[in-house]
Design a protein around this motif. Sequence first.
Motif, PDB file in Angstrom:
ATOM      1  N   SER A 146       0.819  -1.226   0.000  1.00 12.94           N
ATOM      2  CA  SER A 146       0.000   0.000   0.000  1.00 12.94           C
ATOM      3  C   SER A 146       0.846   1.268   0.000  1.00 12.94           C
ATOM      4  CB  SER A 146      -0.936   0.008   1.211  1.00 12.94           C
ATOM      5  OG  SER A 146      -0.190  -0.023   2.424  1.00 12.94           O
ATOM      6  N   ASN A 147       2.159   1.127   0.241  1.00  9.67           N
ATOM      7  CA  ASN A 147       3.048   2.288   0.225  1.00  9.67           C
ATOM      8  C   ASN A 147       3.674   2.532  -1.153  1.00  9.67           C
ATOM      9  OD1 ASN A 147       2.812   2.959   3.049  1.00  9.67           O
ATOM     10  ND2 ASN A 147       4.051   1.133   3.476  1.00  9.67           N
ATOM     11  N   LYS A 148       3.286   1.706  -2.133  1.00  5.94           N
ATOM     12  CA  LYS A 148       3.763   1.882  -3.501  1.00  5.94           C
ATOM     13  C   LYS A 148       2.619   2.449  -4.343  1.00  5.94           C
ATOM     14  CE  LYS A 148       7.686  -0.356  -2.610  1.00  5.94           C
ATOM     15  NZ  LYS A 148       9.048   0.189  -2.729  1.00  5.94           N
ATOM     16  N   PHE A 149       2.928   3.428  -5.174  1.00  3.08           N
ATOM     17  CA  PHE A 149       1.909   4.100  -5.969  1.00  3.08           C
ATOM     18  C   PHE A 149       2.229   3.993  -7.462  1.00  3.08           C
ATOM     19  CE2 PHE A 149       1.863   5.907  -1.794  1.00  3.08           C
ATOM     20  CZ  PHE A 149       0.528   6.169  -1.515  1.00  3.08           C
ATOM     21  N   PHE A 150       1.169   3.895  -8.269  1.00  4.28           N
ATOM     22  CA  PHE A 150       1.315   3.827  -9.714  1.00  4.28           C
ATOM     23  C   PHE A 150       0.622   5.013 -10.368  1.00  4.28           C
ATOM     24  CE2 PHE A 150       2.120  -0.536  -8.562  1.00  4.28           C
ATOM     25  CZ  PHE A 150       3.015  -1.001  -9.524  1.00  4.28           C
ATOM     26  N   SER A 151       1.348   5.722 -11.214  1.00  3.08           N
ATOM     27  CA  SER A 151       0.733   6.683 -12.123  1.00  3.08           C
ATOM     28  C   SER A 151       0.441   5.907 -13.406  1.00  3.08           C
ATOM     29  CB  SER A 151       1.679   7.843 -12.418  1.00  3.08           C
ATOM     30  OG  SER A 151       2.012   8.540 -11.240  1.00  3.08           O
ATOM     31  N   LEU A 152      -0.790   5.986 -13.894  1.00  4.74           N
ATOM     32  CA  LEU A 152      -1.195   5.199 -15.046  1.00  4.74           C
ATOM     33  C   LEU A 152      -1.671   6.079 -16.190  1.00  4.74           C
ATOM     34  CD1 LEU A 152      -3.295   2.340 -13.370  1.00  4.74           C
ATOM     35  CD2 LEU A 152      -0.858   2.341 -13.917  1.00  4.74           C
ATOM     36  N   SER A 153      -1.226   5.737 -17.386  1.00  7.93           N
ATOM     37  CA  SER A 153      -1.732   6.348 -18.608  1.00  7.93           C
ATOM     38  C   SER A 153      -2.515   5.283 -19.366  1.00  7.93           C
ATOM     39  CB  SER A 153      -0.571   6.858 -19.472  1.00  7.93           C
ATOM     40  OG  SER A 153      -1.018   7.218 -20.761  1.00  7.93           O
ATOM     41  N   ARG A 154      -3.615   5.690 -20.018  1.00  4.11           N
ATOM     42  CA  ARG A 154      -4.441   4.740 -20.756  1.00  4.11           C
ATOM     43  C   ARG A 154      -4.649   5.201 -22.195  1.00  4.11           C
ATOM     44  NH1 ARG A 154      -6.813   1.149 -17.170  1.00  4.11           N
ATOM     45  NH2 ARG A 154      -6.836   1.819 -14.987  1.00  4.11           N
ATOM     46  N   TYR A 163       3.185   3.426 -17.294  1.00  6.83           N
ATOM     47  CA  TYR A 163       3.065   3.519 -15.838  1.00  6.83           C
ATOM     48  C   TYR A 163       4.331   4.097 -15.233  1.00  6.83           C
ATOM     49  CZ  TYR A 163       6.028  -0.643 -15.373  1.00  6.83           C
ATOM     50  OH  TYR A 163       7.073  -1.523 -15.434  1.00  6.83           O
ATOM     51  N   LEU A 164       4.182   4.626 -14.033  1.00  8.48           N
ATOM     52  CA  LEU A 164       5.310   5.128 -13.252  1.00  8.48           C
ATOM     53  C   LEU A 164       5.107   4.671 -11.817  1.00  8.48           C
ATOM     54  CD1 LEU A 164       6.842   8.706 -13.372  1.00  8.48           C
ATOM     55  CD2 LEU A 164       6.476   7.527 -11.225  1.00  8.48           C
ATOM     56  N   LEU A 165       5.989   3.791 -11.356  1.00 15.59           N
ATOM     57  CA  LEU A 165       5.933   3.284  -9.982  1.00 15.59           C
ATOM     58  C   LEU A 165       6.777   4.171  -9.088  1.00 15.59           C
ATOM     59  CD1 LEU A 165       5.422   1.153  -7.741  1.00 15.59           C
ATOM     60  CD2 LEU A 165       7.340  -0.160  -8.702  1.00 15.59           C
ATOM     61  N   ARG A 192       3.908  13.152 -19.452  1.00 18.08           N
ATOM     62  CA  ARG A 192       2.660  13.302 -18.699  1.00 18.08           C
ATOM     63  C   ARG A 192       2.715  12.528 -17.385  1.00 18.08           C
ATOM     64  NH1 ARG A 192       0.366  12.772 -23.915  1.00 18.08           N
ATOM     65  NH2 ARG A 192      -0.376  10.646 -23.523  1.00 18.08           N
ATOM     66  N   LEU A 193       3.302  11.337 -17.424  1.00 23.01           N
ATOM     67  CA  LEU A 193       3.408  10.545 -16.199  1.00 23.01           C
ATOM     68  C   LEU A 193       4.244  11.262 -15.145  1.00 23.01           C
ATOM     69  CD1 LEU A 193       4.008   6.985 -17.720  1.00 23.01           C
ATOM     70  CD2 LEU A 193       2.027   7.682 -16.361  1.00 23.01           C
ATOM     71  N   ILE A 194       5.365  11.813 -15.577  1.00 26.41           N
ATOM     72  CA  ILE A 194       6.261  12.440 -14.605  1.00 26.41           C
ATOM     73  C   ILE A 194       5.688  13.750 -14.079  1.00 26.41           C
ATOM     74  CG2 ILE A 194       7.828  13.906 -15.985  1.00 26.41           C
ATOM     75  CD1 ILE A 194      10.126  12.240 -14.601  1.00 26.41           C
ATOM     76  N   LYS A 195       4.956  14.477 -14.937  1.00 25.27           N
ATOM     77  CA  LYS A 195       4.333  15.721 -14.480  1.00 25.27           C
ATOM     78  C   LYS A 195       3.219  15.440 -13.474  1.00 25.27           C
ATOM     79  CE  LYS A 195       5.348  18.982 -18.200  1.00 25.27           C
ATOM     80  NZ  LYS A 195       6.001  19.931 -17.265  1.00 25.27           N
ATOM     81  N   SER A 196       2.465  14.370 -13.712  1.00 18.06           N
ATOM     82  CA  SER A 196       1.400  14.023 -12.767  1.00 18.06           C
ATOM     83  C   SER A 196       1.989  13.635 -11.416  1.00 18.06           C
ATOM     84  CB  SER A 196       0.552  12.881 -13.320  1.00 18.06           C
ATOM     85  OG  SER A 196       1.281  11.669 -13.353  1.00 18.06           O
TER      86      SER A 196
END
Length: 243
Positions: A146-154, A163-165, A192-196
């Motif tokens: 739960s301490n790991k987060f994913f930024s997702l593009s679709r 994705y960006l973990l 976009r992933l890194i900016k988010s």
Amino acid sequence: MKDYEKKIRFQEMDWDTDYFGVKSARVILNGNLTVKEWENLKIQFKEYDFISIQNQHSSPRNAQFIGRETSAFLADINIQFIKVLNGLDSYPGEVEIDNSLKYEDQVQIEKIGDFKFSKFIEDPNLNKRGGNRVYTEWLINAFKDSNKFFSLSRDENSNVNGYLLHSFKDDICVIELIAVSSDSSRLGIGTRLIKSLETSAFCKGIKKVKVGTQVRNIRAINFYHKSGYKQIECNQVYHLWNI
């Protein structure tokens, strides 16, 4: 003793030992070693089958010790970058951030990414012990944390195409993995992933983002420079085998 521990950090690697089936350890060298310190370290090496030696800041003196007196080889040169966040950029709305992913998303994420510069693949002793699946295992463990987060593009069909973990340590956000589908490369998804991520981190009160890559991964290095990241470290990683 405290000065020694600051200069030399020796750690047993339980996960690597279990996964690769060889007794593994990591040593991080944070300063130039004396002859006596190096001799003591070599004695510790004998207790393990595999040792990853991280020569911080690529110290020439330590590199001479390693190259002259062991059979270790240079497996990687790791470049570390950092960016200080000074404000908010416009948040790319098409990117979502989550730490609890649906099974379908997990399956799609595992298929994305070509980590061809990986030391786990390029070291034949690790590769034949499952090194080619290390990043898949990394992702599987992250799905359960739960301490790991994913930024997702679709894409237009709602399938994950990038994705960006990332995770948070103290007051720093650490980018662990970033990958974009080969079918969707050069479309600005990585940006976009890194900016988010940066926007989300700043909203949490985090002012620094850190990331590392391999010196041969020129594309990644150029990407981080373009994204405003500054290089802060260049660390040699040697692999020593006693089998």
